[in-house]
Design a protein around this motif. Structure first.
Motif, PDB file in Angstrom:
ATOM      1  N   PRO A  24      73.345 -45.658  33.564  1.00  0.00           N
ATOM      2  CA  PRO A  24      73.661 -44.463  34.364  1.00  0.00           C
ATOM      3  C   PRO A  24      72.940 -44.399  35.714  1.00  0.00           C
ATOM      4  CG  PRO A  24      73.122 -43.890  32.095  1.00  0.00           C
ATOM      5  CD  PRO A  24      72.719 -45.306  32.281  1.00  0.00           C
ATOM      6  N   LEU A  25      71.894 -45.203  35.896  1.00  0.00           N
ATOM      7  CA  LEU A  25      71.094 -45.138  37.108  1.00  0.00           C
ATOM      8  C   LEU A  25      71.545 -46.127  38.180  1.00  0.00           C
ATOM      9  CD1 LEU A  25      67.566 -44.931  35.428  1.00  0.00           C
ATOM     10  CD2 LEU A  25      69.091 -43.048  36.058  1.00  0.00           C
ATOM     11  N   LEU A  26      72.462 -47.019  37.849  1.00  0.00           N
ATOM     12  CA  LEU A  26      72.872 -48.078  38.766  1.00  0.00           C
ATOM     13  C   LEU A  26      74.101 -47.676  39.577  1.00  0.00           C
ATOM     14  CD1 LEU A  26      72.548 -51.197  36.444  1.00  0.00           C
ATOM     15  CD2 LEU A  26      70.960 -50.489  38.235  1.00  0.00           C
ATOM     16  N   PRO A  27      74.227 -48.158  40.815  1.00  0.00           N
ATOM     17  CA  PRO A  27      75.446 -47.925  41.602  1.00  0.00           C
ATOM     18  C   PRO A  27      76.658 -48.533  40.904  1.00  0.00           C
ATOM     19  CG  PRO A  27      73.670 -48.756  42.997  1.00  0.00           C
ATOM     20  CD  PRO A  27      73.206 -48.904  41.578  1.00  0.00           C
ATOM     21  N   ALA A  81      67.013 -53.851  49.408  1.00  0.00           N
ATOM     22  CA  ALA A  81      67.077 -53.261  50.745  1.00  0.00           C
ATOM     23  C   ALA A  81      67.461 -51.786  50.717  1.00  0.00           C
ATOM     24  CB  ALA A  81      68.062 -54.047  51.615  1.00  0.00           C
ATOM     25  N   ASP A  82      68.371 -51.397  49.816  1.00  0.00           N
ATOM     26  CA  ASP A  82      68.840 -50.004  49.831  1.00  0.00           C
ATOM     27  C   ASP A  82      68.026 -49.079  48.923  1.00  0.00           C
ATOM     28  OD1 ASP A  82      69.699 -50.460  47.219  1.00  0.00           O
ATOM     29  OD2 ASP A  82      71.822 -50.511  47.709  1.00  0.00           O
ATOM     30  N   GLY A  83      66.982 -49.620  48.280  1.00  0.00           N
ATOM     31  CA  GLY A  83      66.106 -48.783  47.473  1.00  0.00           C
ATOM     32  C   GLY A  83      66.570 -48.538  46.052  1.00  0.00           C
ATOM     33  N   THR A  84      67.590 -49.269  45.585  1.00  0.00           N
ATOM     34  CA  THR A  84      68.092 -49.055  44.224  1.00  0.00           C
ATOM     35  C   THR A  84      67.024 -49.351  43.183  1.00  0.00           C
ATOM     36  OG1 THR A  84      70.401 -49.497  44.819  1.00  0.00           O
ATOM     37  CG2 THR A  84      69.773 -49.817  42.510  1.00  0.00           C
ATOM     38  N   TRP A  85      66.330 -50.477  43.339  1.00  0.00           N
ATOM     39  CA  TRP A  85      65.282 -50.810  42.372  1.00  0.00           C
ATOM     40  C   TRP A  85      64.204 -49.730  42.349  1.00  0.00           C
ATOM     41  CZ3 TRP A  85      67.311 -53.993  39.322  1.00  0.00           C
ATOM     42  CH2 TRP A  85      67.961 -55.160  39.720  1.00  0.00           C
ATOM     43  N   ASP A  86      63.841 -49.215  43.520  1.00  0.00           N
ATOM     44  CA  ASP A  86      62.826 -48.164  43.582  1.00  0.00           C
ATOM     45  C   ASP A  86      63.282 -46.908  42.839  1.00  0.00           C
ATOM     46  OD1 ASP A  86      61.246 -49.807  45.139  1.00  0.00           O
ATOM     47  OD2 ASP A  86      61.961 -48.971  47.032  1.00  0.00           O
ATOM     48  N   ARG A  87      64.528 -46.509  43.070  1.00  0.00           N
ATOM     49  CA  ARG A  87      65.024 -45.281  42.445  1.00  0.00           C
ATOM     50  C   ARG A  87      65.106 -45.427  40.925  1.00  0.00           C
ATOM     51  NH1 ARG A  87      68.300 -45.516  47.074  1.00  0.00           N
ATOM     52  NH2 ARG A  87      69.971 -46.554  45.931  1.00  0.00           N
ATOM     53  N   VAL A  88      65.632 -46.557  40.462  1.00  0.00           N
ATOM     54  CA  VAL A  88      65.737 -46.767  39.017  1.00  0.00           C
ATOM     55  C   VAL A  88      64.351 -46.808  38.391  1.00  0.00           C
ATOM     56  CG1 VAL A  88      66.480 -48.380  37.226  1.00  0.00           C
ATOM     57  CG2 VAL A  88      67.945 -47.967  39.215  1.00  0.00           C
ATOM     58  N   HIS A  89      63.438 -47.537  39.022  1.00  0.00           N
ATOM     59  CA  HIS A  89      62.077 -47.641  38.494  1.00  0.00           C
ATOM     60  C   HIS A  89      61.416 -46.276  38.395  1.00  0.00           C
ATOM     61  CE1 HIS A  89      57.692 -47.991  39.042  1.00  0.00           C
ATOM     62  NE2 HIS A  89      57.800 -49.011  38.231  1.00  0.00           N
ATOM     63  N   ALA A 259      60.570 -56.144  36.616  1.00  0.00           N
ATOM     64  CA  ALA A 259      59.819 -56.416  35.390  1.00  0.00           C
ATOM     65  C   ALA A 259      59.430 -55.117  34.697  1.00  0.00           C
ATOM     66  CB  ALA A 259      58.584 -57.245  35.699  1.00  0.00           C
ATOM     67  N   MET A 260      58.986 -54.127  35.467  1.00  0.00           N
ATOM     68  CA  MET A 260      58.594 -52.854  34.876  1.00  0.00           C
ATOM     69  C   MET A 260      59.818 -52.067  34.401  1.00  0.00           C
ATOM     70  SD  MET A 260      55.341 -52.891  34.863  1.00  0.00           S
ATOM     71  CE  MET A 260      55.051 -51.202  34.336  1.00  0.00           C
ATOM     72  N   ILE A 261      60.939 -52.207  35.082  1.00  0.00           N
ATOM     73  CA  ILE A 261      62.172 -51.548  34.645  1.00  0.00           C
ATOM     74  C   ILE A 261      62.561 -52.028  33.257  1.00  0.00           C
ATOM     75  CG2 ILE A 261      64.670 -51.471  35.052  1.00  0.00           C
ATOM     76  CD1 ILE A 261      64.030 -51.304  38.063  1.00  0.00           C
ATOM     77  N   ARG A 262      62.497 -53.334  33.056  1.00  0.00           N
ATOM     78  CA  ARG A 262      62.846 -53.891  31.739  1.00  0.00           C
ATOM     79  C   ARG A 262      61.899 -53.358  30.666  1.00  0.00           C
ATOM     80  NH1 ARG A 262      64.504 -58.656  29.119  1.00  0.00           N
ATOM     81  NH2 ARG A 262      64.478 -58.132  26.910  1.00  0.00           N
ATOM     82  N   LEU A 263      60.616 -53.338  30.944  1.00  0.00           N
ATOM     83  CA  LEU A 263      59.639 -52.872  29.966  1.00  0.00           C
ATOM     84  C   LEU A 263      59.853 -51.400  29.630  1.00  0.00           C
ATOM     85  CD1 LEU A 263      55.917 -53.763  29.819  1.00  0.00           C
ATOM     86  CD2 LEU A 263      56.560 -51.365  29.743  1.00  0.00           C
ATOM     87  N   MET A 264      60.087 -50.567  30.647  1.00  0.00           N
ATOM     88  CA  MET A 264      60.249 -49.136  30.407  1.00  0.00           C
ATOM     89  C   MET A 264      61.572 -48.831  29.722  1.00  0.00           C
ATOM     90  SD  MET A 264      58.528 -47.375  33.797  1.00  0.00           S
ATOM     91  CE  MET A 264      59.618 -48.192  34.968  1.00  0.00           C
ATOM     92  N   ALA A 265      62.627 -49.577  30.056  1.00  0.00           N
ATOM     93  CA  ALA A 265      63.906 -49.372  29.379  1.00  0.00           C
ATOM     94  C   ALA A 265      63.778 -49.665  27.895  1.00  0.00           C
ATOM     95  CB  ALA A 265      64.975 -50.262  30.013  1.00  0.00           C
ATOM     96  N   ALA A 266      63.002 -50.692  27.553  1.00  0.00           N
ATOM     97  CA  ALA A 266      62.786 -51.015  26.141  1.00  0.00           C
ATOM     98  C   ALA A 266      62.035 -49.893  25.435  1.00  0.00           C
ATOM     99  CB  ALA A 266      62.026 -52.327  26.020  1.00  0.00           C
ATOM    100  N   ARG A 267      61.033 -49.323  26.094  1.00  0.00           N
ATOM    101  CA  ARG A 267      60.296 -48.207  25.484  1.00  0.00           C
ATOM    102  C   ARG A 267      61.212 -47.027  25.221  1.00  0.00           C
ATOM    103  NH1 ARG A 267      54.398 -47.348  28.328  1.00  0.00           N
ATOM    104  NH2 ARG A 267      53.563 -49.459  28.023  1.00  0.00           N
TER     105      ARG A 267
END
Length: 294
Positions: A24-27, A81-89, A259-267
């Motif tokens: 739900p967080l991805l474009p 570049a567009d900040g997607t990783w930042d927003r999801v994280h 890397a942190m996105i994967r870890l937090m999604a698993a939690r």
């Protein structure tokens, strides 16, 4: 319509539970195709990026049953570049803190840096005379759970005090409740303690130094400081982060976020993917001790 591709069963691939958290967080549109429908499923794109991150493989060496390497790299680059990783994280970090009964806004954090070898060309490559290492430094600020608040990748030639200013500058705008930051003695010395005053005046935080015991030789697990060391241990399980292979510091920062996105999604999916090694075992014991003494 997305091309129908069977999902490969790689250890690095997202589970159904992890994907349900991230999706739900991805474009929903390809940013480089004028808003047209996707050619490849987003989940397969993420799996390809995670394959590179987890295995340390070069982009051109990804298996053929994943998306083409240039497609995965283009998405990785565009979302950096567009900040997607930042927003999801950031959304996932807030969700993890809430799930653990904490306020989404942290009040305390831990600061540290890690020098990573680089045998590639690219931007901001320098030499760390103290570590005798050519590459870049990863300066990270984590909360008391070890979750990433901010990461800045810069040349290894930049000293700790200057790197700390890059991390702490404007930090209270993103985290208004943050008032206390722990760091090691490498950030100050007897001659120059100006970073402490700078942190209070310009960053609005109280920087406290956790000194090691001079009577103890070798590695020491220091109070509060072990939290950020555990975070580096989490990141170190991703072979792409064992060294710095990125051409740009922004891409190196994005890899840390992924890397942190994967870890937090698993939690959040109720899955335990945290590695269980000596560092993690000692960290868990100390966390229990701190909670029991509160």
């Amino acid at each position: 319509m997305c091309r129908c591709v069977c999902k490969p069963a790689y250890e690095s691939s997202l589970t159904d539970g992890q994907w349900a958290v991230i999706e739900p967080l991805l474009p929903v549109r390809d940013p480089r195709r004028g808003g047209r429908p996707l050619r490849y499923p987003r989940r397969l794109v993420i799996d390809t990026i995670l394959y590179v991150l987890r295995t340390g493989a070069a982009w051109r060496h990804v298996p053929h049953d994943l998306v083409p390497w240039d497609v995965a790299y283009r998405w990785f680059r565009c979302w950096s570049a567009d900040g997607t990783w930042d927003r999801v994280h950031d959304r996932l970090r807030d969700a993890v803190r809430v799930a653990e009964g904490r306020d989404p806004q942290p009040s305390a954090a831990v600061l540290d840096s890690q020098t990573a070898h680089s045998h590639q060309g690219g931007e901001a490559i320098g030499y760390d005379a103290g570590k005798r290492t050519r590459g870049r430094k990863r300066h990270v600020l984590v909360d008391t759970c070890g979750l990433l608040l901010k990461a800045v990748v810069h040349s290894a030639s930049v000293q700790e005090r200057a790197g700390a200013k890059l991390v702490l500058a404007g930090i209270t705008k993103a985290f208004p409740l943050l008032g206390l930051v722990w760091a090691d003695a490498g950030y100050v010395n007897r001659v120059d303690a100006g970073l402490l005053a700078w942190a209070r005046t310009h960053a609005g935080v109280d920087l406290q130094i956790v000194a090691r015991n001079a009577d103890v030789k070798g590695f020491q697990v220091l109070p509060r400081r072990w939290v950020v060391e555990r975070t580096f241990a989490w990141l170190g399980r991703c072979r792409r982060l064992a060294r710095d292979y990125e051409r740009k510091p922004a891409h190196a920062e994005a890899m840390i976020k992924v890397a942190m996105i994967r870890l937090m999604a698993a939690r959040l999916a109720g899955e335990d993917v945290e590695p269980q090694g000596p560092i993690e075992t000692e960290a868990a014991r100390r966390l229990d001790d701190e909670l029991n003494h509160k």
